[in-house]
Design an enzyme around this catalytic site. Structure first.
Site, PDB file in Angstrom:
ATOM      1  CG  ASP A 108      40.346  -0.070  69.103  1.00 18.17           C
ATOM      2  OD1 ASP A 108      39.539  -0.067  70.040  1.00 18.17           O
ATOM      3  OD2 ASP A 108      40.042   0.212  67.932  1.00 18.17           O
ATOM      4  CD  GLU A 121      34.615   0.336  64.885  1.00 21.05           C
ATOM      5  OE1 GLU A 121      34.519   1.568  64.725  1.00 21.05           O
ATOM      6  OE2 GLU A 121      34.586  -0.206  66.021  1.00 21.05           O
TER       7      GLU A 121
END
Length: 481
Positions: free
Chosen positions: A46, A223
Site C-alpha cells: 500500500d 481497508e
C-alpha cells in the site's frame, strides 16, 4: 609536489566521472518497471502518507526489509519533485515496542499531513512539522512526526492516540482538514463485531490531532479508506465529497464533518485485476489544484526480480456531472510528457480487414505511451496486440462493438462509444498495462509478464471498417537512468 597534486586531482576527476556515470544495469532487469515506482528490493504494498511539502511529493509505502514476501511492515520512503523521478530515502517508520514479530506492532497503513498550526507543538524554526498517522497492528492508532522535511521521524510520546481494542479490527487512518467545521477528520476502517456485515469506515473528529471523538460509521467498506472534497469540473460552484474503498471503488455524496451521506451507488474506478489501496496526496498547492491518486498493483508477478510489487502510474482525478449523474474520471498526470521520447503519429487512416497491413508496424519498444481516437464505423471489434513477437501473439486489448466492452488480460469493462468514437490512452511498462478509455471514464490496470524481446505492436480491426482519426505513440524513456 606540484606533480603529486596534479596526479591526485586527475585521480579524483576520474573517480568523480566514474561515480557519476549511470549504471546501465541499475533498474534495468527484465520485469523492472521503468516509469512506475518500485523499491530497489524486497516486498512492498500500500501507498501510505502521501503528502506534498516544500516542493517535494512524499511517497511512503508498506515495506518488508527482510524479504520479498508480506510481513514485518515498515514504512519505506521516496521523494520526487515531479511524480516521475523518485529518490529513495531511508526507512521512515519502524515497528513499535521493539517488535521483531511478523505482524505484532508493525507499522501498517496510514496517511500524513502538514501541521500548519503547530498543534502538536513540535515545530522547529520555519520548517513545518509533518505528521504521519498509522496503525500499529494490534497496538492501536499512532502518530509519528518529522521536523526536518521528513528526513527523520520520531514516535509521539502520547501514543496510542486511539487505543487497541481486541474486539475491533481498526486500521488505515486517513486524516484530513474539514474547513467548514474547522476540525480535523479521521476516516478509519473498522470491523466492529465478528459479523462480516459490520465492516465499514468510521469518522472521528479532533481539534488538536491527539484527542479523537467518534462520530459515525458507514457500512460496506474494507481497508484503506480515503475521503476527498472535489469541485465538479463543469459545475465549479458545486463541491461533492468522494469516499473511497480499499479497492478504489467510491461513493459520491455530502459530508458535514461528522457523517457521510451518499448520493450515488458505489462505482468502480478501475476494472483491472491489479488495483488496490488507492490514496490521494494531501497539501497539493492551491495553484496546482489537482487531485492526484496512486495505487498498489496488488497481485502482480515479477519472476526472478529482486523486488515484489509496483505502484500504478500517478493519475489525476476529475469529478464531472454527466447526463447520467456524477462520475470520476482518471487520466495519467501530465508529467508523463517528461519521459516521452521518439514520437509516431497517424491521422485519418482507414483500417479495413484483409486490405490494410498493420499501419503501426514500425513501432517497437517495451515502454510506450499510446493516445488514440477511433471511429468504429462498421467494425465488429478492433484493438491492439501489445508486446507482440513473430513467435507469439502479444497481449490482446479488444473493444467489442456489439457487447460494448473493453477487454484486457482476462478483465472486461463496459464502454459505450461517444459520438460513435472510442478514445484510448495506454501506458505499457515492462510489467504492466494501464488503459484509460473515453477520457478516463473507464480504466483497467493489469500486470503482465511478456516474453523477453517481444516488443512489437499491432493495430487490427475485424468485421468492418475503423477510422483512426488520430493516433500518437511515444516511446517512454526510463525514469531511473
Amino acid at each position: 609536489m606540484k606533480n603529486v597534486v596534479i596526479t591526485l586531482f586527475a585521480l579524483a576527476s576520474v573517480f568523480l566521472l566514474t561515480a557519476s556515470k549511470p549504471d546501465k544495469n541499475y533498474y534495468n532487469e527484465l520485469y523492472r518497471p521503468q516509469f512506475h515506482f518500485t523499491p530497489e528490493e524486497n516486498w512492498h504494498n500500500d501507498p501510505n502518507g502521501l503528502v506534498y511539502y516544500d516542493g517535494e511529493y512524499h511517497l511512503f509505502y508498506q515495506y518488508n526489509p527482510k524479504g520479498k514476501e508480506w510481513g514485518f511492515m515498515h514504512w519505506g520512503h521516496a521523494i520526487s519533485t515531479d511524480l516521475i523521478h523518485w529518490e529513495h530515502l531511508p526507512i521512515a517508520l519502524y515497528p513499535d515496542e521493539n517488535s521483531e514479530d511478523k505482524e505484532y506492532c508493525t507499522a501498517f497503513s496510514g496517511s500524513a499531513i502538514v501541521d500548519d498550526k503547530n498543534l502538536l507543538g513540535k515545530q522547529q524554526g520555519d520548517v513545518k512539522t509533518l505528521i504521519a498517522f498509522y496503525t500499529s497492528q494490534h497496538c492501536g492508532q499512532r502518530i509519528a512526526y518529522s521536523t526536518d522535511r521528513a528526513r527523520t521521524w520520531e514516535k509521539y510520546e502520547g501514543n496510542p492516540i486511539i487505543p487497541y481494542d481486541e474486539t475491533d479490527d481498526a486500521r488505515d487512518p486517513k486524516v484530513i482538514w474539514h474547513e467548514p467545521s474547522q476540525k480535523y477528520v479521521m476516516v478509519l476502517y473498522r470491523k466492529t463485531s465478528e459479523e462480516e456485515r459490520s465492516k465499514g469506515v468510521s469518522f472521528y473528529t479532533s481539534e488538536n490531532l491527539v484527542n479523537w471523538e467518534y462520530k459515525s460509521h458507514i457500512f460496506g467498506f474494507y481497508e484503506c479508506p480515503d475521503l476527498v472534497p472535489m469541485q465538479a469540473s463543469n459545475r465549479p460552484e458545486e463541491t461533492k465529497w468522494v469516499l473511497f474503498d480499499g479497492d478504489g471503488s467510491y461513493l459520491i455524496g455530502n459530508f458535514d464533518g461528522e457523517e457521510f451521506s451518499p448520493e450515488t451507488a458505489k462505482m468502480k474506478s478501475d476494472f483491472g485485476k491489479n488495483y488496490y489501496a488507492t490514496q490521494t496526496w494531501s497539501n497539493i498547492p492551491e495553484e496546482d489544484g489537482r487531485v492526484i491518486q496512486i495505487a498498489w498493483m496488488k497481485g502482480g508477478n515479477f519472476p526472478d526480480m529482486p523486488f515484489n510489487g509496483q505502484m500504478t502510474f500517478p493519475t489525476e482525478l476529475e469529478l464531472t456531472k454527466f447526463n447520467f449523474g456524477y462520475k470520476l474520471t482518471r487520466k495519467p498526470v501530465a508529467e508523463i510528457e517528461l519521459l516521452q521520447g521518439k514520437n509516431y503519429d497517424w491521422e485519418n487512416e482507414k483500417l479495413i480487414p484483409g486490405i490494410n497491413q498493420n499501419i503501426i508496424k514500425k513501432v517497437s519498444g517495451d515502454c510506450l505511451h499510446i493516445i488514440g481516437e477511433f471511429d468504429i464505423k462498421t467494425c465488429n471489434n478492433f484493438g491492439f496486440y501489445l508486446r507482440h513477437s513473430k513467435k507469439k501473439a502479444g497481449t490482446e486489448l479488444l473493444y467489442d462493438v456489439k457487447r460494448g466492452t473493453l477487454s484486457l488480460l482476462g478483465t472486461t469493462a463496459p464502454l459505450q462509444p461517444i459520438d460513435n468514437k472510442i478514445t484510448l490512452e495506454i501506458l505499457i511498462d515492462r510489467a504492466s498495462v494501464e488503459v484509460f478509455a473515453n477520457g478516463g471514464l473507464v480504466a483497467i490496470s493489469n500486470n503482465f509478464t511478456p516474453e523477453k524481446g517481444a516488443e512489437d505492436l499491432v493495430l487490427f480491426s475485424n468485421g468492418g471498417e475503423v477510422i483512426v482519426n488520430k493516433l500518437n505513440i511515444y516511446k517512454v524513456e526510463s525514469a531511473w537512468r
